[in-house]
Design a protein around this motif. Structure first.
Motif, PDB file in Angstrom:
ATOM      1  N   HIS A  29       0.907  -1.059   0.095  1.00 14.50           N
ATOM      2  CA  HIS A  29       0.006  -0.138   0.182  1.00 14.50           C
ATOM      3  C   HIS A  29       0.878   1.293   0.025  1.00 14.50           C
ATOM      4  O   HIS A  29       2.119   1.260   0.087  1.00 14.50           O
ATOM      5  N   HIS A  46       4.673   0.806   0.915  1.00 11.39           N
ATOM      6  CA  HIS A  46       4.655  -0.033   1.972  1.00 11.39           C
ATOM      7  C   HIS A  46       4.281  -1.213   1.923  1.00 11.39           C
ATOM      8  O   HIS A  46       3.615  -1.653   0.972  1.00 11.39           O
ATOM      9  N   GLU A  82       6.454  -3.781   6.892  1.00  8.01           N
ATOM     10  CA  GLU A  82       5.810  -3.901   7.994  1.00  8.01           C
ATOM     11  C   GLU A  82       5.493  -5.508   8.107  1.00  8.01           C
ATOM     12  O   GLU A  82       5.044  -6.223   7.251  1.00  8.01           O
TER      13      GLU A  82
HETATM   14 ZN   LIG Z   1       2.067   1.106   5.909  1.00  3.39          ZN
END
Ligand SMILES: [Zn+2]
Length: 93
Positions: A29, A46, A82
């Motif tokens: 994203h 990300h 992440e």
């Molecule tokens: Zn993110």
């Protein structure tokens, strides 16, 4: 023409499609790109990955970089990783 530098170089949907094909990628994203396609593009995103160790997560970013450079030419790619589950944990706060 300096203003061209801020224009979007590649459709985020196109980048997303490529990235999601790399094994270990769970989600991608906040994709952005700028620069001149075929000359020098800058891409950032990300990434949510399945592996929790740095080495495996890094391998995924290398694979993504290779794929995107093969497709779009010289690219400087910044990937914010992440861990899997990060988003859902965040929601509970
Ligand atoms: Zn993110």
């Amino acid at each position: 023409m300096p203003w061209l530098v801020d224009e979007m170089a590649i459709a985020p949907e196109a980048i997303h499609k490529q990235v999601m094909q790399v094994p270990g990628v769970m989600n991608c994203h906040d994709i952005a790109s700028r620069g001149l396609l075929g000359r020098q593009v800058f891409i950032d995103m990300h990434l949510v990955v399945e592996p929790t160790d740095v080495e495996k997560a890094h391998e995924i970013t290398e694979e993504i970089e290779a794929r995107l450079e093969q497709l779009y030419g010289p690219a400087r790619i910044t990937i914010h990783i992440e861990p899997y589950g990060y988003r859902s944990r965040k929601i509970t706060y």
